[in-house]
Design a protein around this motif. Structure first.
Motif, PDB file in Angstrom:
ATOM      1  N   ASP A 196       0.880  -1.163   0.019  1.00 32.88           N
ATOM      2  CA  ASP A 196      -0.088  -0.059   0.028  1.00 32.88           C
ATOM      3  C   ASP A 196       0.671   1.321  -0.118  1.00 32.88           C
ATOM      4  O   ASP A 196       1.851   1.324   0.800  1.00 32.88           O
ATOM      5  CB  ASP A 196      -0.786   0.042   1.333  1.00 32.88           C
TER       6      ASP A 196
ATOM      7  N   SER B 182      -6.663   3.981   0.693  1.00 33.38           N
ATOM      8  CA  SER B 182      -6.626   3.094  -0.629  1.00 33.38           C
ATOM      9  C   SER B 182      -6.514   1.697   0.014  1.00 33.38           C
ATOM     10  O   SER B 182      -6.670   0.805  -0.906  1.00 33.38           O
ATOM     11  CB  SER B 182      -5.194   3.337  -1.144  1.00 33.38           C
ATOM     12  N   SER B 183      -6.621   1.403   1.111  1.00 34.15           N
ATOM     13  CA  SER B 183      -6.393   0.124   1.741  1.00 34.15           C
ATOM     14  C   SER B 183      -7.723  -0.313   2.620  1.00 34.15           C
ATOM     15  O   SER B 183      -8.204   0.660   3.538  1.00 34.15           O
ATOM     16  CB  SER B 183      -5.249  -0.287   2.218  1.00 34.15           C
TER      17      SER B 183
ATOM     18  N   GLU C 250     -14.150   6.458  -6.866  1.00 35.34           N
ATOM     19  CA  GLU C 250     -12.923   6.424  -7.858  1.00 35.34           C
ATOM     20  C   GLU C 250     -11.769   5.793  -7.167  1.00 35.34           C
ATOM     21  O   GLU C 250     -11.677   5.773  -5.916  1.00 35.34           O
ATOM     22  CB  GLU C 250     -12.605   7.873  -8.296  1.00 35.34           C
ATOM     23  N   GLY C 251     -10.796   5.062  -8.012  1.00 37.52           N
ATOM     24  CA  GLY C 251      -9.617   4.624  -7.261  1.00 37.52           C
ATOM     25  C   GLY C 251      -9.696   3.206  -7.139  1.00 37.52           C
ATOM     26  O   GLY C 251     -10.878   2.787  -6.515  1.00 37.52           O
ATOM     27  N   ALA C 252      -8.556   2.740  -7.137  1.00 36.80           N
ATOM     28  CA  ALA C 252      -8.521   1.129  -7.056  1.00 36.80           C
ATOM     29  C   ALA C 252      -8.325   1.029  -5.255  1.00 36.80           C
ATOM     30  O   ALA C 252      -7.411   1.688  -4.961  1.00 36.80           O
ATOM     31  CB  ALA C 252      -7.593   0.385  -7.954  1.00 36.80           C
ATOM     32  N   ARG C 253      -8.737   0.048  -4.969  1.00 38.70           N
ATOM     33  CA  ARG C 253      -8.339  -0.351  -3.334  1.00 38.70           C
ATOM     34  C   ARG C 253      -7.726  -1.561  -3.120  1.00 38.70           C
ATOM     35  O   ARG C 253      -7.917  -2.531  -4.030  1.00 38.70           O
ATOM     36  CB  ARG C 253      -9.719  -0.368  -2.642  1.00 38.70           C
TER      37      ARG C 253
ATOM     38  N   GLY D 215     -11.119  -4.558 -10.875  1.00 37.78           N
ATOM     39  CA  GLY D 215     -10.563  -3.139 -10.879  1.00 37.78           C
ATOM     40  C   GLY D 215      -9.796  -2.893  -9.216  1.00 37.78           C
ATOM     41  O   GLY D 215      -9.132  -1.874  -8.967  1.00 37.78           O
ATOM     42  N   HIS D 216     -10.076  -3.794  -8.363  1.00 39.18           N
ATOM     43  CA  HIS D 216      -9.549  -3.774  -7.105  1.00 39.18           C
ATOM     44  C   HIS D 216      -8.750  -4.992  -6.792  1.00 39.18           C
ATOM     45  O   HIS D 216      -8.913  -5.865  -7.483  1.00 39.18           O
ATOM     46  CB  HIS D 216     -10.639  -3.520  -5.921  1.00 39.18           C
ATOM     47  N   ARG D 217      -7.757  -4.897  -5.799  1.00 37.81           N
ATOM     48  CA  ARG D 217      -6.793  -5.922  -5.596  1.00 37.81           C
ATOM     49  C   ARG D 217      -7.306  -6.668  -4.437  1.00 37.81           C
ATOM     50  O   ARG D 217      -7.419  -6.021  -3.264  1.00 37.81           O
ATOM     51  CB  ARG D 217      -5.452  -5.576  -5.576  1.00 37.81           C
TER      52      ARG D 217
END
Lengths: 92, 526
Positions: free
Chosen positions: B48, B101-102, B121-124, B143-145
């Motif tokens: 992260d 983001s995490s 918005e944004g990948a987490r 789109g997320h991990r």
């Protein structure tokens, strides 16, 4: 006259008619193992209101100390506990 | 500064085989919980980006919740608790506001993630340490991990980071009057000060057993977690149902430390659970978050006769607690006002000042707004400089930022205690949960399309209002439908128990809706 747990059950369902309807439940068809808390019918404050109502309706004060938390929120268990306590308080 | 994770890590190193947590029917030792927290921390360090330095913890009364909080701090990140029992819409807005983001989540909460993340918005980076099928979860979160237990870095990969005193420890959201919740930013230095003072005061030890009854989103939980971990004590987290009637659990779990809102004690007394001598193991009991009635305090002290009982006070913005009153059955009653316990004396190091409208200190014995200065004053509201500026001020003649609590308090005479008198604005507390009536009214207005609306705290119980009632100034409104709509936008305890449709709402001389008159009408018809 002996108080049956079904009498208590009827009273509970009547006093909770509105929240039951809000939760989409039909009072005529709810099972005895319905958990009023899990089903979102009452919250902890609702339980206190219910208890106050039960005590007033049946004219007794009930000590709930011995009852499990589950017994407080499951319809059938609650009704039979109250019925026994009311019967005992009335000396029968 | 000693990092916040140091207390817990001392438990891992010195008391590894002792219990750290009882939750969801499981007991975890310090070694086991440390392993889980370490894996989360090491993974955050590896995967992260360090900025922004916040990690969301989306878990409810499971070991993942506690490992997530500790893991975030071990990775020098603050935590943001999210709660699956809240409306998804609110959770999404909170996540949007903090922008982390995490996310660490447990299995039940993960069910909501696709909906929570939709439109953001944004990948987490999603850590799902107890998820039985992380691949299936990943498929639902394109789109997320997503990393399951098998994908996490080993705890041995964790390297102890330095933590800046000004870095955030957590962000907790409180109710906001414009409809947007406010996220209070509490720093490592804030929490360090609080945890140190409490550890001195309560001397937690490895044989102590703390109640963990408060949701992570409610800041009493900060006491439970961090003070317990400072002492290598065990945290005991019951199910929601157990909390409805916790007496038997307090005995069976042999709790030694208790902290809840007074309403819990009010409930327990009503259910016959405050009989004399019921809780001989309790060594310290604290109540805070709402008014604490004297008769309830007396009953609690009899039920827990071997312990100290305290009434404590503190807004989230000044880090859990800023004043404390040790209850004495002889000397405390004369200090009560209206049957309510005083809020006591400041936590050492904090400055509590009672001020008038111009922020000048009032005379001893007079009532004004309480402002709080010192090392526990948080950094304000995240992403909201306007409301931060309104509440965090430097009063004339002083040189430090003070938080305006909005609480009306009586300034002590001589060495007497501070006494809580009421709220300055329209914020009320129902069972310890803060409610801005303005937020409820805002929701009522939007859902009904009617401008004239009101919300009031009613009925009044011994510890303050026990619910919210709503009013709309139109008889054409379907109130059932309106309540159903509100359930989708407001937290459960904020949804009015009843909504009254009136042709016209009463107004006072200034043309403002007269809440007192509405309360009078409810009183008259009840």
């Amino acid at each position: 006259m002996t108080l049956q747990s079904s009498d208590v059950r009827d009273y509970v369902l009547l006093s909770l008619a509105e929240p039951l309807a809000d939760s989409g439940l039909d009072p005529a068809a709810v099972p005895d193992d319905l958990d009023l808390l899990d089903a979102g019918v009452i919250d902890s404050f609702g339980i206190l209101e219910l208890i106050a109502g039960v005590e007033e309706h049946f004219g007794v004060e009930i000590d709930f100390d011995e009852l499990d938390p589950e017994g407080l929120t499951v319809l059938g268990t609650f009704a039979s506990f109250v019925a026994i306590e009311v019967q005992a308080a009335r000396g029968g | 500064m000693r990092p916040l994770y140091a207390g817990f890590m001392r438990g891992v190193e010195r008391f590894g085989s002792r219990p750290a947590l009882e939750a969801a029917g499981r007991t975890l030792t310090y070694a086991e919980l440390g392993e889980q927290a370490g894996a989360i921390a090491a993974t955050l360090q590896r995967e992260d980006p360090p900025d922004p330095q916040l990690t969301a913890v989306f878990a409810y009364r499971t070991p993942v919740a506690f490992a997530g909080v500790q893991g975030a701090l071990m990775a020098a990140r603050g935590y943001v608790p999210l709660d699956r029992t809240y409306p998804v819409d609110r959770t999404r807005r909170m996540l949007e506001r903090v922008g982390c983001s995490s996310i660490v989540c447990d299995t039940a909460s993960a069910e909501q993630l696709p909906e929570v993340l939709a439109g953001l918005e944004g990948a987490r980076l999603v850590l799902a340490p107890d998820h039985p099928d992380p691949a299936a979860l990943a498929a639902r979160l394109p789109g997320h991990r997503v990393l399951g237990a098998g994908d996490l870095a080993p705890a041995t990969a964790w390297t102890a980071p330095d933590v800046e005193p000004d870095a955030l420890a957590y962000v907790l959201f409180t109710s906001g009057s414009t409809g947007t919740p406010k996220g209070a930013m509490v720093t490592n230095a804030n929490l360090r000060h609080y945890a140190d003072r409490m550890a001195e005061r309560y001397a937690p030890a490895e044989d102590d057993r703390f109640s963990q009854v408060n949701e992570l989103a409610f800041d009493i939980s900060v006491y439970e977690l961090f003070v317990a971990w400072e002492g290598a004590s065990c945290l005991c987290c019951p199910s929601r149902r157990t909390l409805i009637k916790p007496g038997r659990w307090i005995r069976e779990a042999q709790l030694t430390q208790w902290f809840s809102v007074p309403s819990t004690a009010v409930f327990m007394r009503r259910l016959g659970e405050l009989k004399p001598g019921s809780y001989p193991t309790l060594r310290h009991s604290q109540f805070g978050g709402e008014r604490f009635p004297l008769d309830v305090a007396l009953a609690w002290l009899e039920a827990a006769p071997n312990g100290v009982l305290e009434c404590v006070y503190g807004p989230t913005e000044t880090t859990v607690v800023c004043s404390q009153h040790v209850f004495d059955p002889i000397t405390s009653p004369p200090l009560c006002e209206g049957g309510i316990l005083p809020i006591g004396d400041p936590v050492p190091g904090l400055g509590l000042v009672v001020v008038d409208d111009e922020l000048h200190e009032v005379a001893a014995g007079a009532v004004g707004e309480l402002i709080v200065g010192g090392p526990q004053v948080s950094r304000g509201y995240i992403g909201d400089p306007e409301r931060t500026a309104r509440s965090f001020v430097v009063p004339p003649g002083r040189n430090a930022v003070h938080y305006r609590t909005g609480d009306r308090v009586r300034r002590p005479v001589a060495d007497g205690p501070f006494v809580f008198v009421g709220r300055v604005d329209d914020q009320i507390q129902v069972f310890g949960e803060r409610i801005e009536l303005g937020e409820v009214e805002d929701a009522l207005r939007r859902a009904s399309g009617i401008d004239a609306v009101a919300a009031i705290g009613w009925p009044m119980g011994p510890a303050g209002p026990t619910g919210v009632e709503g009013f709309v100034g139109s008889e054409q409104i379907d109130v059932d439908e309106l309540r159903a709509k509100l359930r989708g936008t407001l937290l459960g305890h904020m949804v009015p128990r009843r909504i009254h449709a009136l042709a016209e709402l009463p107004r006072n001389a200034n043309g403002k809706i007269d809440r007192r008159e509405l309360a009078n009408r409810l009183e008259a018809t009840s």
